[in-house]
Design a protein around this motif. Structure first.
Motif, PDB file in Angstrom:
ATOM      1  N   HIS A  78       0.825  -1.207   0.000  1.00  0.00           N
ATOM      2  CA  HIS A  78       0.000   0.000   0.000  1.00  0.00           C
ATOM      3  C   HIS A  78       0.863   1.263   0.000  1.00  0.00           C
ATOM      4  CE1 HIS A  78      -3.316   2.713   1.055  1.00  0.00           C
ATOM      5  NE2 HIS A  78      -2.487   3.239   1.936  1.00  0.00           N
ATOM      6  N   LYS A  79       1.883   1.281   0.833  1.00  0.00           N
ATOM      7  CA  LYS A  79       2.714   2.476   0.956  1.00  0.00           C
ATOM      8  C   LYS A  79       3.575   2.710  -0.284  1.00  0.00           C
ATOM      9  CE  LYS A  79       2.771   2.693   5.967  1.00  0.00           C
ATOM     10  NZ  LYS A  79       2.099   4.005   5.990  1.00  0.00           N
ATOM     11  N   LEU A  80       4.060   1.617  -0.894  1.00  0.00           N
ATOM     12  CA  LEU A  80       4.895   1.771  -2.086  1.00  0.00           C
ATOM     13  C   LEU A  80       4.068   2.164  -3.299  1.00  0.00           C
ATOM     14  CD1 LEU A  80       7.379  -1.228  -1.770  1.00  0.00           C
ATOM     15  CD2 LEU A  80       7.692   1.152  -1.055  1.00  0.00           C
ATOM     16  N   LEU A  81       2.882   1.579  -3.456  1.00  0.00           N
ATOM     17  CA  LEU A  81       2.062   1.890  -4.619  1.00  0.00           C
ATOM     18  C   LEU A  81       1.515   3.307  -4.570  1.00  0.00           C
ATOM     19  CD1 LEU A  81       0.031  -1.430  -5.087  1.00  0.00           C
ATOM     20  CD2 LEU A  81       1.987  -0.639  -6.418  1.00  0.00           C
ATOM     21  N   THR A  82       1.206   3.787  -3.386  1.00  0.00           N
ATOM     22  CA  THR A  82       0.660   5.147  -3.267  1.00  0.00           C
ATOM     23  C   THR A  82       1.749   6.212  -3.235  1.00  0.00           C
ATOM     24  OG1 THR A  82       0.626   4.960  -0.848  1.00  0.00           O
ATOM     25  CG2 THR A  82      -1.378   4.312  -2.039  1.00  0.00           C
ATOM     26  N   GLY A  83       3.019   5.789  -3.139  1.00  0.00           N
ATOM     27  CA  GLY A  83       4.118   6.745  -3.098  1.00  0.00           C
ATOM     28  C   GLY A  83       4.389   7.319  -1.725  1.00  0.00           C
TER      29      GLY A  83
END
Length: 395
Positions: free
Chosen positions: A364-369
């Motif tokens: 979640h954190k990587l995909l949303t930046g």
């Protein structure tokens, strides 16, 4: 930088599976090629049908189930509802699979209806930067590998328990130093039907094939009890419960030990029995965890002419015989072995749960930046400096 949120459908193509899809009656335990469908298991069976000609890796999406699987090996497409997706452009396939999983977790359940339209229309965070996609994919692949290792460990633990059930708990393989003969023992000698009823304050439980005793409200959403439960049977911790209602692979009933740490109640349709010792209760529960053992025990007790009915009374249930150790010391050692096997399996399963929760939070954190990956990305690897924060931040 991350672009405006595009629809997922603009990033994926659906692979045509016509002519390469098999039905559930074609699933086999062995075959030339693995079958992948929309169920929870990565591989649901095998067959000799041709594999899907596609550009691997691809992502499988369950149109009915919303399950998402990243597939790197040649496979046969399973039954109806199995959607196979590939990048619409030059996107990184693992990065794209993460976007599909991200979207699948956010579309509303429509029951057993189809969800692919909602998936295609879902808006997803997306970076067109291929280098950024590759860094995200590399980190997620490391977590995939960690989960796969944990899953293999669980499978090994399960296989060992099955061997203990079939070999050690039947007396075919003996523990070192144990030589006293086992005996065919009527359950009436090791179980006692206590016939204690409800006080009115206990929770109502049912018996599940795979989960044992379960709270009706917690697991089924509501209580199915009668208006008055005064005639319901009390189940104490460690009691053996027999349900006479046919279900699935258990057409003659289910036999489970209560692992609940307090007294609960069950319908009068269940028989409730107290083991002569804690150790005997553990052995009987492990023995009857095998569907084959349950059927072997119950089948001779069924009244002639009865089919899928409540045919085995509590009295008849206790008349059947099970081969059990004659030596109490051997019984204690076997119970300890069973507890060790089950404890190790639970520990391995807990590790999988933790890894998946951490991976979900990281994805979640990587995909949303929200989190960006530095060169190397080591801090986001399993066991890395950031990993201990992931379980807390997982949704």
């Amino acid at each position: 930088m991350f672009a405006d949120l595009p629809e997922l459908g603009s990033l994926v193509n659906s692979v045509n599976v016509r002519g390469y899809q098999v039905t559930t009656d074609q699933y086999r335990a062995e075959g030339a090629h693995p079958i992948v469908d929309q169920g929870k298991k990565l591989i649901c069976g095998y067959c000799d049908a041709p594999t899907l000609p596609c550009r691997l890796p691809v992502t499988v999406f369950g149109d009915h189930t919303r399950e998402v699987k990243f597939i790197t090996f040649p496979f046969v497409v399973g039954a109806d509802g199995t959607k196979v997706l590939e990048p619409a452009g030059d996107q990184n396939p693992r990065y794209l699979s993460a976007l599909i999983e991200y979207a699948a977790g956010r579309i509303s359940s429509l029951g057993y209806a189809r969800h692919f339209k909602e998936l295609r229309e879902a808006r997803v965070p997306y970076t067109p930067m291929i280098a950024e996609q590759a860094r995200v994919a590399a980190v997620l692949e490391a977590w995939d590998d960690a989960v796969a290792v944990a899953e293999r460990l669980v499978a090994t633990r399960q296989d060992r328990f099955v061997w203990v059930q079939s070999a050690v708990l039947t007396g075919r393989v003996r523990l070192l130093g144990c030589a006293q003969a086992w005996a065919a023992t009527p359950l009436s000698r090791v179980l006692h039907e206590h016939r204690t009823t409800s006080t009115g304050a206990e929770s109502v439980f049912s018996v599940s094939v795979h989960r044992g005793l379960i709270d009706q409200v917690e697991h089924l959403g509501r209580s199915f009890a009668a208006a008055s439960t005064e005639h319901y049977n009390l189940v104490r911790p460690g009691d053996i419960v027999y349900t006479k209602s046919p279900t699935g692979d258990f057409p003659l009933g289910i036999i489970k030990q209560s692992k609940v740490e307090r007294a609960v109640i069950v319908s009068p349709l269940y028989g409730v029995f107290t083991p002569a010792s804690r150790e005997l209760g553990i052995l009987l529960d492990a023995y009857f965890a095998s569907p084959d053992a349950t059927l072997r025990y119950l089948t001779p007790l069924v009244q002639k002419g009865a089919k899928n009915t409540i045919a085995v009374t509590n009295t008849q249930f206790l008349q059947g015989r099970v081969i059990l150790p004659s030596d109490s010391a051997e019984t204690a050692m076997l119970a300890s072995l069973v507890e060790t096997c089950l404890s190790e399996a639970r520990t391995a399963e807990s590790q999988i749960t933790l890894l998946r929760r951490q991976k979900h939070g990281l994805m979640h954190k990587l995909l949303t930046g929200e989190w960006r990956i530095p060169a190397g990305g080591d801090s986001f690897a399993p066991g890395g400096p950031a990993a201990d924060r992931l379980a807390e931040t997982a949704e």
